[in-house]
Every structure is written in C-alpha cells, then in structure tokens.
Design a protein around this motif. Structure first.
Motif, PDB file in Angstrom:
ATOM      1  N   PHE A  20       0.845  -1.192   0.000  1.00 13.32           N
ATOM      2  CA  PHE A  20       0.000   0.000   0.000  1.00 13.32           C
ATOM      3  C   PHE A  20       0.879   1.240   0.000  1.00 13.32           C
ATOM      4  CE2 PHE A  20      -2.389  -3.355   2.138  1.00 13.32           C
ATOM      5  CZ  PHE A  20      -3.511  -3.394   1.321  1.00 13.32           C
ATOM      6  N   ILE A  21       0.612   2.158  -0.922  1.00 13.86           N
ATOM      7  CA  ILE A  21       1.337   3.431  -0.970  1.00 13.86           C
ATOM      8  C   ILE A  21       0.904   4.253   0.247  1.00 13.86           C
ATOM      9  CG2 ILE A  21       1.791   5.538  -2.277  1.00 13.86           C
ATOM     10  CD1 ILE A  21       1.012   3.973  -4.827  1.00 13.86           C
ATOM     11  N   LEU A  22       1.850   4.682   1.035  1.00 13.91           N
ATOM     12  CA  LEU A  22       1.552   5.378   2.289  1.00 13.91           C
ATOM     13  C   LEU A  22       1.478   6.891   2.159  1.00 13.91           C
ATOM     14  CD1 LEU A  22       3.930   3.332   4.600  1.00 13.91           C
ATOM     15  CD2 LEU A  22       1.431   3.160   4.496  1.00 13.91           C
TER      16      LEU A  22
ATOM     17  N   GLY B 276      -2.567   2.128  -4.539  1.00 19.42           N
ATOM     18  CA  GLY B 276      -1.851   1.630  -5.706  1.00 19.42           C
ATOM     19  C   GLY B 276      -2.799   1.478  -6.880  1.00 19.42           C
ATOM     20  N   PRO B 277      -2.258   1.083  -8.013  1.00 13.49           N
ATOM     21  CA  PRO B 277      -3.050   1.067  -9.248  1.00 13.49           C
ATOM     22  C   PRO B 277      -3.968  -0.145  -9.432  1.00 13.49           C
ATOM     23  CG  PRO B 277      -0.796   0.410  -9.712  1.00 13.49           C
ATOM     24  CD  PRO B 277      -0.843   0.798  -8.257  1.00 13.49           C
TER      25      PRO B 277
ATOM     26  N   GLU C 110      -8.184   8.103  13.888  1.00 15.93           N
ATOM     27  CA  GLU C 110      -7.416   8.097  12.644  1.00 15.93           C
ATOM     28  C   GLU C 110      -5.968   7.640  12.864  1.00 15.93           C
ATOM     29  OE1 GLU C 110      -7.464  10.709   8.557  1.00 15.93           O
ATOM     30  OE2 GLU C 110      -7.938  11.710  10.442  1.00 15.93           O
ATOM     31  N   ASN C 111      -5.466   7.752  14.078  1.00 14.41           N
ATOM     32  CA  ASN C 111      -4.109   7.281  14.392  1.00 14.41           C
ATOM     33  C   ASN C 111      -4.025   5.763  14.508  1.00 14.41           C
ATOM     34  OD1 ASN C 111      -3.130   9.885  14.452  1.00 14.41           O
ATOM     35  ND2 ASN C 111      -3.467  10.101  16.646  1.00 14.41           N
ATOM     36  N   ASP C 112      -5.182   5.089  14.479  1.00 15.42           N
ATOM     37  CA  ASP C 112      -5.223   3.637  14.617  1.00 15.42           C
ATOM     38  C   ASP C 112      -5.389   2.907  13.289  1.00 15.42           C
ATOM     39  OD1 ASP C 112      -5.129   3.699  17.450  1.00 15.42           O
ATOM     40  OD2 ASP C 112      -7.288   4.092  17.523  1.00 15.42           O
ATOM     41  N   ILE C 113      -5.823   3.606  12.250  1.00 17.35           N
ATOM     42  CA  ILE C 113      -6.204   2.940  11.011  1.00 17.35           C
ATOM     43  C   ILE C 113      -5.926   3.841   9.815  1.00 17.35           C
ATOM     44  CG2 ILE C 113      -8.605   3.749  11.094  1.00 17.35           C
ATOM     45  CD1 ILE C 113      -9.392   0.852  10.172  1.00 17.35           C
ATOM     46  N   ARG C 114      -5.607   3.236   8.674  1.00 15.03           N
ATOM     47  CA  ARG C 114      -5.424   4.003   7.438  1.00 15.03           C
ATOM     48  C   ARG C 114      -6.139   3.259   6.321  1.00 15.03           C
ATOM     49  NH1 ARG C 114      -0.061   7.081   5.368  1.00 15.03           N
ATOM     50  NH2 ARG C 114      -0.426   8.108   7.345  1.00 15.03           N
ATOM     51  N   PHE C 115      -6.940   4.018   5.554  1.00 16.24           N
ATOM     52  CA  PHE C 115      -7.735   3.466   4.463  1.00 16.24           C
ATOM     53  C   PHE C 115      -7.095   3.762   3.109  1.00 16.24           C
ATOM     54  CE2 PHE C 115     -10.792   4.069   7.889  1.00 16.24           C
ATOM     55  CZ  PHE C 115     -11.428   2.838   7.895  1.00 16.24           C
ATOM     56  N   PHE C 116      -7.272   2.817   2.177  1.00 14.75           N
ATOM     57  CA  PHE C 116      -6.711   2.942   0.833  1.00 14.75           C
ATOM     58  C   PHE C 116      -7.747   2.540  -0.210  1.00 14.75           C
ATOM     59  CE2 PHE C 116      -3.412   1.570   3.766  1.00 14.75           C
ATOM     60  CZ  PHE C 116      -2.412   2.495   3.554  1.00 14.75           C
ATOM     61  N   LEU C 117      -7.756   3.250  -1.315  1.00 10.23           N
ATOM     62  CA  LEU C 117      -8.449   2.771  -2.502  1.00 10.23           C
ATOM     63  C   LEU C 117      -7.380   2.109  -3.354  1.00 10.23           C
ATOM     64  CD1 LEU C 117     -10.974   5.581  -3.514  1.00 10.23           C
ATOM     65  CD2 LEU C 117     -11.480   3.287  -2.647  1.00 10.23           C
ATOM     66  N   GLY C 118      -7.551   0.824  -3.622  1.00 11.04           N
ATOM     67  CA  GLY C 118      -6.591   0.083  -4.424  1.00 11.04           C
ATOM     68  C   GLY C 118      -5.393  -0.373  -3.627  1.00 11.04           C
ATOM     69  N   TYR C 119      -4.575  -1.159  -4.319  1.00  2.73           N
ATOM     70  CA  TYR C 119      -3.334  -1.648  -3.721  1.00  2.73           C
ATOM     71  C   TYR C 119      -2.266  -1.732  -4.799  1.00  2.73           C
ATOM     72  CZ  TYR C 119      -4.366  -6.315  -5.627  1.00  2.73           C
ATOM     73  OH  TYR C 119      -4.623  -7.367  -6.461  1.00  2.73           O
ATOM     74  N   SER C 120      -1.058  -1.958  -4.373  1.00  2.00           N
ATOM     75  CA  SER C 120       0.069  -2.150  -5.277  1.00  2.00           C
ATOM     76  C   SER C 120       0.360  -3.645  -5.316  1.00  2.00           C
ATOM     77  CB  SER C 120       1.299  -1.399  -4.761  1.00  2.00           C
ATOM     78  OG  SER C 120       1.012  -0.021  -4.636  1.00  2.00           O
TER      79      SER C 120
END
Length: 186
Positions: A42-44, A69-70, A116-126
C-alpha cells in the motif's frame, strides 16, 4: 545502496528515476505480503481528496483515504494497529495489521473507539506478480528499507515522507530530496 531484501513489513522507496510513473513517482510502499506468488503493498504517502465518510455512508467521521496503488482502485483496503478490536486481522509485522471485520470498524469509528491514528484506508493496492518485484529491484526502480516506525507508520505524515527517506539514504539521494516533483516543469 542497500542489501535489505523484500519481505512483508518492509518499505519500498521509489527510486528518483521513477519520475514518469504516475502511480509510483515518489512513493513509499508498505509491503503487506511478499512470497513466491507475488507481492502486495500500500502506498503510504498519496492522500486522495476523499474521506472515508464520502465513500461509506454509515461512517460519520472523516478519516483520510489514500491511493494504495493502481490495482483494484474501486475497492477499499485498510491497515491498522488494533487487532484486539478488529477480528480477522492479518499481522503484517511490528504491530501493523491488514484487513478484518469491516462492519465492526464502522461501529468502532462511529463510537470513537478507534481514531485516525489507529487505522489508514486505501483505494486500491500495489501488486506484483511472481518475480516482478525482483525484476524491478534489479532494474533499480525501488530501494527496500526496514520499517523503523513499526506501528507508528500509520501516523506518518504523507507530505514529506519520500523526501525524508531520500535524506536518510544520503549520498546521491540528497540531491533528489529537493528536486521538483516534475523536473520538466522546472
């Protein structure tokens, strides 16, 4: 530059030569999985203009969403550091977990039990197929480094993350730390 091998929990730092790659230019990627079948990360450091409450109506609190990621950019993924609250999580390493019971996450966010300091959300992955990441490492597209932040990586600011990693690498990378994101606009 470094002899660290790719492994889940490690960071991939995009080499400065990746300037033409829209997805990975100046990226810092957390490897969530790396085995003989391929790699997932996951791009951070690529925040999107969306917040989780823009995407999930049941969530009332605006947590930032990142471009992971794409691959599968219409799917939501998450990493966190509260496995005791989120069942079915998979440990990446050093107190960082991937996935888990999403319905429970909705409740925990709305109840303000997790922040928000406990979790990070992403659309897509690498994602990389078998040996693809090894080939990209051989062609000097990435640098693999240890995740010295451990579970605090979730709190790491996206703004200057890549630049900080260039400064830490030192040597020829120091020059790149202050270069414009798109050198052709200079």
């Amino acid at each position: 530059m470094t002899d660290v091998k790719p492994k889940k929990g490690k960071l991939l730092i995009a080499e400065p030569a990746l300037t033409g790659d829209v997805s990975f230019n100046r990226s810092v990627v957390l490897l969530a999985e790396h085995n003989d079948e391929g790699s997932v990360g996951f791009i951070l450091n690529k925040p999107l203009e969306y917040f989780i409450n823009d995407l999930i109506n049941e969530i009332s609190i605006p947590f930032q969403v990142y471009n992971g990621g794409p691959v599968e950019q219409d799917n939501l993924y998450f990493i966190h550091r509260v496995p005791d609250l989120i069942a079915n999580s998979i440990e990446i390493s050093d107190g960082i977990y991937w996935g888990g019971d999403f319905e429970k996450i909705i409740d925990l966010i709305n109840q303000k039990t997790i922040c928000e300091n406990d979790i990070r959300f992403f659309l897509g992955y690498s994602g990389w197929s078998s040996l693809q990441l090894d080939q990209e490492l051989s062609s000097k597209s990435w640098i693999v480094v240890k995740n010295d932040y451990e579970s605090d990586i979730i709190n790491k600011s996206a703004d200057a993350f890549w630049k900080e990693k260039m400064l830490e690498l030192g040597g020829n990378y120091l020059l790149w730390s202050n270069s414009p994101e798109n050198p052709s606009l200079n």
